[in-house]
Design an enzyme around this catalytic site. Sequence first.
Site, PDB file in Angstrom:
ATOM      1  CG  ASP A 100      14.669 -48.244  14.292  1.00 18.20           C
ATOM      2  OD1 ASP A 100      13.435 -48.297  14.086  1.00 18.20           O
ATOM      3  OD2 ASP A 100      15.505 -48.843  13.571  1.00 18.20           O
ATOM      4  NE  ARG A 101      11.200 -46.839   9.988  1.00 14.94           N
ATOM      5  CZ  ARG A 101      10.822 -46.902   8.728  1.00 14.94           C
ATOM      6  NH1 ARG A 101       9.639 -46.449   8.381  1.00 14.94           N
ATOM      7  NH2 ARG A 101      11.613 -47.414   7.811  1.00 14.94           N
ATOM      8  CG  ASP A 146      10.029 -48.618  14.224  1.00 16.08           C
ATOM      9  OD1 ASP A 146      10.531 -48.303  15.306  1.00 16.08           O
ATOM     10  OD2 ASP A 146      10.682 -49.150  13.304  1.00 16.08           O
ATOM     11  NE  ARG A 198      13.787 -55.317   7.955  1.00 12.50           N
ATOM     12  CZ  ARG A 198      13.605 -54.013   8.083  1.00 12.50           C
ATOM     13  NH1 ARG A 198      12.647 -53.418   7.417  1.00 12.50           N
ATOM     14  NH2 ARG A 198      14.386 -53.314   8.872  1.00 12.50           N
ATOM     15  CG  ASP A 249      13.231 -51.755  15.100  1.00 12.77           C
ATOM     16  OD1 ASP A 249      12.357 -50.991  14.634  1.00 12.77           O
ATOM     17  OD2 ASP A 249      14.395 -51.769  14.666  1.00 12.77           O
ATOM     18  CB  THR A 284      17.767 -50.838   3.601  1.00 11.41           C
ATOM     19  OG1 THR A 284      17.343 -50.859   2.237  1.00 11.41           O
ATOM     20  CG2 THR A 284      18.054 -49.419   4.006  1.00 11.41           C
ATOM     21  CB  SER A 329      12.081 -52.197  11.083  1.00 13.38           C
ATOM     22  OG  SER A 329      11.913 -50.825  11.345  1.00 13.38           O
ATOM     23  CG  HIS A 330       8.816 -50.135   9.091  1.00 12.06           C
ATOM     24  ND1 HIS A 330      10.196 -50.134   9.139  1.00 12.06           N
ATOM     25  CD2 HIS A 330       8.486 -50.167   7.803  1.00 12.06           C
ATOM     26  CE1 HIS A 330      10.670 -50.146   7.914  1.00 12.06           C
ATOM     27  NE2 HIS A 330       9.652 -50.167   7.073  1.00 12.06           N
ATOM     28  CE  LYS A 381      19.639 -53.413  13.066  1.00 13.26           C
ATOM     29  NZ  LYS A 381      19.614 -52.012  12.683  1.00 13.26           N
ATOM     30  CD  GLU A 428      17.678 -43.275   6.879  1.00 11.04           C
ATOM     31  OE1 GLU A 428      17.809 -43.510   5.680  1.00 11.04           O
ATOM     32  OE2 GLU A 428      17.503 -44.163   7.738  1.00 11.04           O
ATOM     33  CD  GLU A 429      12.307 -40.709   3.626  1.00  5.96           C
ATOM     34  OE1 GLU A 429      11.079 -40.676   3.806  1.00  5.96           O
ATOM     35  OE2 GLU A 429      12.959 -41.769   3.483  1.00  5.96           O
ATOM     36  CB  SER A 430      12.229 -43.463   6.409  1.00  2.00           C
ATOM     37  OG  SER A 430      13.593 -43.553   6.816  1.00  2.00           O
ATOM     38  CE  LYS A 487      15.319 -46.171  11.538  1.00  2.00           C
ATOM     39  NZ  LYS A 487      15.759 -46.461  10.174  1.00  2.00           N
ATOM     40  NE  ARG A 500      11.080 -46.792   0.789  1.00  2.00           N
ATOM     41  CZ  ARG A 500      10.129 -47.543   1.340  1.00  2.00           C
ATOM     42  NH1 ARG A 500       8.865 -47.223   1.158  1.00  2.00           N
ATOM     43  NH2 ARG A 500      10.423 -48.620   2.043  1.00  2.00           N
TER      44      ARG A 500
HETATM   45  C1  G1P Z   1      13.535 -47.841   4.672  1.00  2.00           C
HETATM   46  C2  G1P Z   1      13.746 -46.346   4.757  1.00  2.00           C
HETATM   47  C3  G1P Z   1      15.166 -46.055   5.196  1.00  2.00           C
HETATM   48  C4  G1P Z   1      15.455 -46.760   6.509  1.00  2.00           C
HETATM   49  C5  G1P Z   1      15.142 -48.231   6.391  1.00  2.00           C
HETATM   50  C6  G1P Z   1      15.279 -48.958   7.709  1.00  2.00           C
HETATM   51  O1  G1P Z   1      14.412 -48.389   3.713  1.00  2.00           O
HETATM   52  O2  G1P Z   1      13.472 -45.720   3.529  1.00  2.00           O
HETATM   53  O3  G1P Z   1      15.335 -44.672   5.313  1.00  2.00           O
HETATM   54  O4  G1P Z   1      16.801 -46.602   6.863  1.00  2.00           O
HETATM   55  O5  G1P Z   1      13.804 -48.414   5.926  1.00  2.00           O
HETATM   56  O6  G1P Z   1      14.403 -48.446   8.678  1.00  2.00           O
HETATM   57  P1  G1P Z   1      13.961 -48.727   2.202  1.00  2.00           P
HETATM   58  O7  G1P Z   1      12.773 -49.652   2.302  1.00  2.00           O
HETATM   59  O8  G1P Z   1      13.543 -47.425   1.593  1.00  2.00           O
HETATM   60  O9  G1P Z   1      15.168 -49.323   1.561  1.00  2.00           O
HETATM   61 ZN    ZN Z   2      12.637 -49.745  12.962  1.00  2.00          ZN
END
Ligand code: G1P
Ligand code: ZN
Length: 544
Positions: free
Chosen positions: A282-283, A278, A22, A280, A18, A113-114, A126, A364-366, A377, A497
């Site tokens: 972006d959240r 988070d 990673r 990096d 995504t 990221s997180h 990336k 995004e909801e995330s 983001k 999810r």
């Molecule tokens: C998750 C989030 C998605 C976000 C991504 C990167 O991906 O659900 O919205 O863009 O992290 O931060 P997922 O693990 O669901 O593929």
């Molecule tokens: Zn992030």
Amino acid sequence: MNIEQIQTHPFPDQRPGTSGLRKKVRVFQQDHYLENFVQSIFDTQPDLRGGTLVLGGDGRYHNREAIQTILRMAAANGIGRVLVGQGGILSTPAASCVIRKYRTQGGIILSASHNPGGPDGDFGIKFNTANGGPAPEKVTEAIYRRTREIDSYRITDDEGIDIDQAGTHTLGETTVEVIDPVRDYAALMRELFDFDAIHQLFNSGLFRMRFDAMHAVTGPYAVEILERILGAEPGTVINGEPKEDFGGGHPDPNLVHAHELVDLTHGFDPVDFGAASDGDGDRNMILGKEFFVTPSDSLAILAANAHRVPGYRNGIVGIARSMPTSQAADRVADALGIDCYETPTGWKFFGNLLDARRITLCGEESFGTGSDHVREKDGLWAVLFWLNLLAILQQPVATIVRDHWRRYGRNYYTRHDYEGVDKAAAEELIQQLRFSLQELPGQEFEGRIVDYADDFAYTDPVDGSVSANQGIRIGFRDGSRIVFRLSGTGTEGATLRVYLEAFEADPSRHDLEPAEVLAPLVRIADRVAGIRHRLGRERADVIT
Ligand code: G1P
Ligand code: ZN
């Protein structure tokens, strides 16, 4: 400086997910692993030769070593100039900002990221293209194909450079500029938001906030912008010192992992506004006094109020949300008479829409929200947007959100994550759902009738590319929805999810407990997908 051509062999597992490649730190520490991927980027991106590359990361464990390796490879591959964040630091949105501002040919961002960091944690890499956004699938697939056939990479034999020393260095023929990671980003934020109004808010003595940097990359950004430029009281930023392992925490701004911040918005003398970002940067998570703003609602509220903020004074041209994100933003788009696009999960799908000026805001909801100011983001941007609204509206967060619901209706929303489950069982669960799609419409569950059931596919309206199998959607006639998909960012087993959403137009029913309102949908989800039975889990591990 000598350039060495090192023999290597392909690794089979370098397909970006995504959000980039990673893996566990230990995977990246294998000989040639990082180098293969970086060489594959250089081999497939000819514009970088003689061009400029932006380089930085979230400061997690292995960041510094990786930066030096990439610098030495950049020099050996004829990259003209590298802009690297001091100390190897660049938040993801800041990297996007720098790529765009200096019209570079792209950037490499080191982050998972997180995901937790440290020797046993995760690492990631990336590539972002010249528009500042995550590489689209055709680019990541080309990089992946290259990783499958690579047999050598190029690297110089010198020591690298001192990345803590700002200024211009040279590495062979390549110029390396060590830049202040915060300056360009802070300047962009100043263009978008009414810093004077926010400054006054902080100085009114009537408003207190806490920003939780979670020992991750936003610490220096938040201290500079919130405390130094905007005059928030010292101590506004908590956990502001970046650490390689994020202090042992999980740098994901949600109600579970940012509980220290959540506690500060409750109980005795709570703060008026809480926010977190988070690993990096972006959240974002937005909290009011004893109040949590869902990311889906946040997107809708920012869209409805964008005209109040300098950077968006002329209105927004469109909105996009990822498919599992609640439909709250759609209602705002309807009212504004603009388009709302539904895209697959992942920020890379917003890039084309932003570049083609079809949308201004997306989310995004995330816990991801952003706009056309960069192509990622942006956590602090969302926090500043909220601060700007709070300064103008002079109302508590909860009042702003309740007013919004009264006008547009409330989309109750939750996400249930089943983490680290057996991969085969999770794939089987999705496969079985696919088989049952045809027979679901018309069936009744707990008084709700299925309107449609499909496996979401997206055709990009700009370049016509198709992305299939992006998640199972089950929509009911009353507007409620259940979505199932497997995570594409995990590094262990699989994560299922399940996204649940119910719409409520009646204001007298806007103060119910989301868990109660959504309980029937949770039961339906288990019934149609057989979650407990197939995954052997009684309940979700993380509920956000
Ligand atoms: C998750 C989030 C998605 C976000 C991504 C990167 O991906 O659900 O919205 O863009 O992290 O931060 P997922 O693990 O669901 O593929
Ligand atoms: Zn992030």
